[in-house]
Design a protein around this motif. Sequence first.
Motif, short mmCIF file in Angstrom:
data_model
loop_
_atom_site.label_atom_id
_atom_site.label_comp_id
_atom_site.label_asym_id
_atom_site.label_seq_id
_atom_site.Cartn_x
_atom_site.Cartn_y
_atom_site.Cartn_z
N GLU A 1 34.11 -11.27 27.35
CA GLU A 1 33.48 -12.58 27.19
C GLU A 1 31.97 -12.49 27.45
N ALA A 2 31.59 -11.80 28.52
CA ALA A 2 30.17 -11.64 28.83
C ALA A 2 29.46 -10.82 27.75
N LEU A 3 30.13 -9.79 27.25
CA LEU A 3 29.55 -8.98 26.18
C LEU A 3 29.33 -9.83 24.93
N ALA A 4 30.30 -10.66 24.58
CA ALA A 4 30.13 -11.55 23.43
C ALA A 4 28.94 -12.49 23.64
N GLY A 5 28.79 -12.98 24.87
CA GLY A 5 27.65 -13.85 25.19
C GLY A 5 26.33 -13.12 25.05
N LEU A 6 26.28 -11.89 25.54
CA LEU A 6 25.05 -11.09 25.44
C LEU A 6 24.71 -10.81 23.98
N LEU A 7 25.70 -10.43 23.19
CA LEU A 7 25.44 -10.19 21.77
C LEU A 7 24.95 -11.45 21.07
N GLY A 8 25.51 -12.59 21.42
CA GLY A 8 25.04 -13.85 20.87
C GLY A 8 23.59 -14.12 21.25
N GLU A 9 23.24 -13.77 22.48
CA GLU A 9 21.87 -13.94 22.97
C GLU A 9 20.88 -13.07 22.20
N LEU A 10 21.33 -11.90 21.77
CA LEU A 10 20.47 -10.94 21.07
C LEU A 10 20.48 -11.09 19.56
N SER A 11 21.43 -11.82 19.02
CA SER A 11 21.71 -11.79 17.58
C SER A 11 20.50 -12.13 16.72
N ALA A 12 19.72 -13.13 17.06
CA ALA A 12 18.58 -13.51 16.21
C ALA A 12 17.56 -12.38 16.13
N ASP A 13 17.26 -11.75 17.26
CA ASP A 13 16.29 -10.65 17.26
C ASP A 13 16.82 -9.44 16.50
N LEU A 14 18.08 -9.11 16.70
CA LEU A 14 18.65 -7.94 16.03
C LEU A 14 18.79 -8.18 14.53
N ALA A 15 19.00 -9.43 14.13
CA ALA A 15 19.16 -9.75 12.70
C ALA A 15 17.87 -9.49 11.92
N VAL A 16 16.72 -9.60 12.57
CA VAL A 16 15.45 -9.40 11.86
C VAL A 16 14.86 -8.02 12.09
N LEU A 17 15.53 -7.19 12.88
CA LEU A 17 15.04 -5.83 13.12
C LEU A 17 15.12 -5.06 11.81
N SER A 18 13.98 -4.52 11.37
CA SER A 18 13.95 -3.84 10.07
C SER A 18 14.23 -2.35 10.17
N HIS A 19 14.72 -1.93 11.29
CA HIS A 19 15.05 -0.52 11.50
C HIS A 19 16.55 -0.42 11.77
N PRO A 20 17.18 0.68 11.36
CA PRO A 20 18.62 0.80 11.59
C PRO A 20 18.93 0.84 13.08
N TRP A 21 20.03 0.22 13.44
CA TRP A 21 20.47 0.21 14.83
C TRP A 21 21.98 0.08 14.84
N ARG A 22 22.55 0.46 15.98
CA ARG A 22 23.98 0.31 16.19
C ARG A 22 24.26 0.33 17.68
N LEU A 23 25.41 -0.16 18.06
CA LEU A 23 25.88 -0.10 19.43
C LEU A 23 26.53 1.26 19.66
N ILE A 24 26.38 1.78 20.87
CA ILE A 24 27.13 2.96 21.27
C ILE A 24 27.65 2.72 22.68
N GLY A 25 28.41 3.66 23.20
CA GLY A 25 28.91 3.56 24.57
C GLY A 25 30.08 2.61 24.69
N SER A 26 30.28 2.13 25.91
CA SER A 26 31.44 1.27 26.20
C SER A 26 31.43 -0.01 25.38
N ALA A 27 30.26 -0.60 25.16
CA ALA A 27 30.20 -1.82 24.35
C ALA A 27 30.67 -1.55 22.93
N ALA A 28 30.34 -0.39 22.38
CA ALA A 28 30.79 -0.04 21.03
C ALA A 28 32.31 0.08 20.99
N LEU A 29 32.89 0.65 22.04
CA LEU A 29 34.35 0.72 22.11
C LEU A 29 34.95 -0.68 22.10
N MET A 30 34.36 -1.55 22.89
CA MET A 30 34.89 -2.91 23.02
C MET A 30 34.78 -3.68 21.71
#
Length: 159
Positions: A4-33
């Motif tokens: 639940e907290a991870l979903a909240g954090l991703l929601g908090e970041l979503s606008a900034d990550l949506a406009v990032l013009s460079h490739p990105w991805r999640l890794i680590g435990s969050a990526a597993l989740m």
Amino acid sequence: MNREALAGLLGELSADLAVLSHPWRLIGSAALMVAGVDWPSCDDLDILTTTDGAEALEGLWSTRRDRIFQPDRSAPFCSRFSRYQFDNGWVEVMGDLQVRTVERWILLDPGPIHMHDFGLGRWPAPGLDDQRRILQTFGRPKDLEKMAMLDGVISLRSR
């Protein structure tokens, strides 16, 4: 942080990550989740991007940057690293992450991006086989523990 907290954090970041013009991805435990693996929690959200992507996020999130934290210099990693505090948790950004091998430093190949439905969005992360390979490459005890668990998940899903 739990799912639940991870979903909240991703929601908090979503606008900034949506406009990032460079490739990105999640890794680590969050990526597993986000990939649907039953992993209980993550300490932070790890974002893998390019050096330019890391620099762009440094500009966007400069007021949230933790300027005191330093990554473990003895760890087998090197990147354009920065760490940020958000309302829902910590975010660590790694630009052009390299891993030390016996012979030299190599740029981490995270494999192709897979989009995973999680919370209220779709999030880029490696597929499970690539996540397993990344954990094996990192080779720390905590990574090998996750890898062993992931072996069981991959085996069950392939039946």
